[in-house]
Design a protein around this motif. Sequence first.
Motif, PDB file in Angstrom:
ATOM      1  N   TYR A 131       0.820  -1.212   0.000  1.00 16.06           N
ATOM      2  CA  TYR A 131       0.000   0.000   0.000  1.00 16.06           C
ATOM      3  C   TYR A 131       0.858   1.268   0.000  1.00 16.06           C
ATOM      4  O   TYR A 131       0.481   2.279  -0.617  1.00 16.06           O
ATOM      5  CB  TYR A 131      -0.938   0.001   1.208  1.00 16.06           C
ATOM      6  N   ALA A 132       1.999   1.234   0.687  1.00 19.88           N
ATOM      7  CA  ALA A 132       2.884   2.403   0.695  1.00 19.88           C
ATOM      8  C   ALA A 132       3.398   2.693  -0.708  1.00 19.88           C
ATOM      9  O   ALA A 132       3.488   3.854  -1.130  1.00 19.88           O
ATOM     10  CB  ALA A 132       4.046   2.170   1.658  1.00 19.88           C
ATOM     11  N   ARG A 133       3.726   1.651  -1.441  1.00 20.94           N
ATOM     12  CA  ARG A 133       4.202   1.829  -2.815  1.00 20.94           C
ATOM     13  C   ARG A 133       3.096   2.422  -3.694  1.00 20.94           C
ATOM     14  O   ARG A 133       3.336   3.336  -4.490  1.00 20.94           O
ATOM     15  CB  ARG A 133       4.672   0.485  -3.372  1.00 20.94           C
ATOM     16  N   LEU A 134       1.865   1.923  -3.535  1.00 19.90           N
ATOM     17  CA  LEU A 134       0.738   2.450  -4.297  1.00 19.90           C
ATOM     18  C   LEU A 134       0.463   3.914  -3.927  1.00 19.90           C
ATOM     19  O   LEU A 134       0.105   4.721  -4.797  1.00 19.90           O
ATOM     20  CB  LEU A 134      -0.513   1.609  -4.046  1.00 19.90           C
ATOM     21  N   ALA A 135       0.636   4.244  -2.656  1.00 17.27           N
ATOM     22  CA  ALA A 135       0.408   5.622  -2.215  1.00 17.27           C
ATOM     23  C   ALA A 135       1.381   6.575  -2.893  1.00 17.27           C
ATOM     24  O   ALA A 135       0.986   7.646  -3.387  1.00 17.27           O
ATOM     25  CB  ALA A 135       0.537   5.722  -0.693  1.00 17.27           C
ATOM     26  N   ARG A 136       2.665   6.195  -2.951  1.00 24.13           N
ATOM     27  CA  ARG A 136       3.657   7.059  -3.596  1.00 24.13           C
ATOM     28  C   ARG A 136       3.364   7.222  -5.085  1.00 24.13           C
ATOM     29  O   ARG A 136       3.502   8.313  -5.644  1.00 24.13           O
ATOM     30  CB  ARG A 136       5.070   6.494  -3.392  1.00 24.13           C
ATOM     31  N   GLN A 137       2.944   6.159  -5.731  1.00 23.60           N
ATOM     32  CA  GLN A 137       2.614   6.240  -7.162  1.00 23.60           C
ATOM     33  C   GLN A 137       1.410   7.148  -7.399  1.00 23.60           C
ATOM     34  O   GLN A 137       1.356   7.864  -8.402  1.00 23.60           O
ATOM     35  CB  GLN A 137       2.335   4.837  -7.713  1.00 23.60           C
ATOM     36  N   SER A 138       0.450   7.133  -6.481  1.00 23.31           N
ATOM     37  CA  SER A 138      -0.799   7.870  -6.699  1.00 23.31           C
ATOM     38  C   SER A 138      -0.652   9.377  -6.492  1.00 23.31           C
ATOM     39  O   SER A 138      -1.500  10.138  -6.962  1.00 23.31           O
ATOM     40  CB  SER A 138      -1.892   7.332  -5.772  1.00 23.31           C
ATOM     41  N   VAL A 139       0.388   9.832  -5.775  1.00 23.46           N
ATOM     42  CA  VAL A 139       0.523  11.271  -5.496  1.00 23.46           C
ATOM     43  C   VAL A 139       1.560  11.943  -6.375  1.00 23.46           C
ATOM     44  O   VAL A 139       1.856  13.123  -6.175  1.00 23.46           O
ATOM     45  CB  VAL A 139       0.861  11.535  -4.015  1.00 23.46           C
ATOM     46  N   ARG A 140       2.118  11.256  -7.334  1.00 25.99           N
ATOM     47  CA  ARG A 140       3.113  11.882  -8.208  1.00 25.99           C
ATOM     48  C   ARG A 140       2.475  13.057  -8.954  1.00 25.99           C
ATOM     49  O   ARG A 140       1.473  12.910  -9.643  1.00 25.99           O
ATOM     50  CB  ARG A 140       3.667  10.869  -9.202  1.00 25.99           C
ATOM     51  N   GLY A 141       3.087  14.235  -8.774  1.00 25.68           N
ATOM     52  CA  GLY A 141       2.545  15.430  -9.407  1.00 25.68           C
ATOM     53  C   GLY A 141       1.392  16.046  -8.647  1.00 25.68           C
ATOM     54  O   GLY A 141       0.802  17.029  -9.093  1.00 25.68           O
ATOM     55  N   GLN A 142       1.061  15.501  -7.470  1.00 23.70           N
ATOM     56  CA  GLN A 142      -0.051  15.995  -6.666  1.00 23.70           C
ATOM     57  C   GLN A 142       0.447  17.092  -5.732  1.00 23.70           C
ATOM     58  O   GLN A 142       1.427  16.914  -5.018  1.00 23.70           O
ATOM     59  CB  GLN A 142      -0.648  14.842  -5.858  1.00 23.70           C
ATOM     60  N   ALA A 143      -0.255  18.245  -5.704  1.00 29.39           N
ATOM     61  CA  ALA A 143       0.207  19.386  -4.920  1.00 29.39           C
ATOM     62  C   ALA A 143      -0.328  19.394  -3.488  1.00 29.39           C
ATOM     63  O   ALA A 143       0.159  20.153  -2.663  1.00 29.39           O
ATOM     64  CB  ALA A 143      -0.199  20.683  -5.614  1.00 29.39           C
ATOM     65  N   ASP A 144      -1.341  18.589  -3.187  1.00 27.72           N
ATOM     66  CA  ASP A 144      -1.935  18.620  -1.851  1.00 27.72           C
ATOM     67  C   ASP A 144      -0.908  18.213  -0.801  1.00 27.72           C
ATOM     68  O   ASP A 144      -0.364  17.105  -0.858  1.00 27.72           O
ATOM     69  CB  ASP A 144      -3.134  17.682  -1.789  1.00 27.72           C
TER      70      ASP A 144
END
Length: 407
Positions: A131-144
């Motif tokens: 899940y940690a790996r998926l979390a990092r992939q999902s926020v790439r380019g995310q400014a929040d």
Amino acid sequence: MHGSLREALHIAEQIPLAALDGDDLSALARADRGMVHVELGHLTQGKADLESALAIAVRRRLDHLTAQCMSCLAAVAAAECGFARAAHLGEQAARFATAHGWERTALCAPAYEAAAWAELQRSESAAAERYARLARQSVRGQADPSMEFGARLVGAVSAYERGLQYEGLLELRRAWAACAGRPLMPELAAFAAVAEVEMALAAGRRAWAAEALDRARFRLDGSAETEVLEASVLAARGHHEAARAALRHALDGSVEPVVVSTLIEAWLLEARLCAAHGEQPRAAHALREAVDLAGPRQALRPFRVSAPGLRHLFIRALTGAGPLEPFASEVLRVMPDGTGPAPAVVLTPRETALLQRLPSLHTMDELAADLFVSVNTLKTHLRSIYRKLQVGSRREAVVAARERGLL
């Protein structure tokens, strides 16, 4: 979107939701208001709004909003330290998003982060890493800032758990640097502060632990977290009496924590300090308090990382823990021993089966019926177990078996 949460909440509270009740705009407004409440740490209000929005979104088949609400509700469960629920909701949100092709978007980030944190606390390292790996992939380019920080936090602690202690600690420090001066969800800041001090002290980086304490004072001033972290730093420096004094207000309830898991850490630190000074009854009491808080939340990790040298005291303090006996057994599964192996004890299959049932509250008659033997035969097996473990009672047998790793 510009980071002014107070202004966003002020605007959201002016929306006439009653006039919009049941339509798409009502669902969106409730979800937005709920997310702002959650970001500000108002979990009860936020959860109510998100659940209301989710009900409308499901009914009207607003799939994107459904996924968003499910993901945020998983984050709320993690912030409330309901780790089993957070893991379940995170998995549920991830499945829903995946079915719509959104699994690698920021929509899923709160769900992945919540599930990763929950699995870390439940000592399920493989699931946490995934899940940690998926979390990092999902926020790439995310400014929040909260999403980005949350992903880096679970990644850092997951790396630490895999044996990359220095790398994990460094990543967490970088995460703090990246969000300097920006707002963070209070619960997220509390989780990170406790983890950073714990990791820094374990790595022998006392100066970094002191820096983490300063950050906690800035972000969480007046909370129990600052007092517990100060006590941890003092204890690491050998100032045990000062550490116990610093813990006092957190333990007596006069200062509230941002997250209840901090109190588990506080009671475990109290147990270590009492044990170091030979105050075994007080140490045992502190362990029981920690288990009372941790058991319903399935918080195993604190016992694995914050209770070195307390295994034998834990066994004696928690034998006969009643409803919390299964959780106490799980704690022993992950709790480090720190001693060499005891002499081997060889039990017959029948004796092993009986030994496994001894921690229960069943009577001798009930145990005999469960094992399909007579009470006299059961007593023969029990006497043999006592002889092999060199004990004289059922409770002592359970304690000795746990000390030897037989239970």
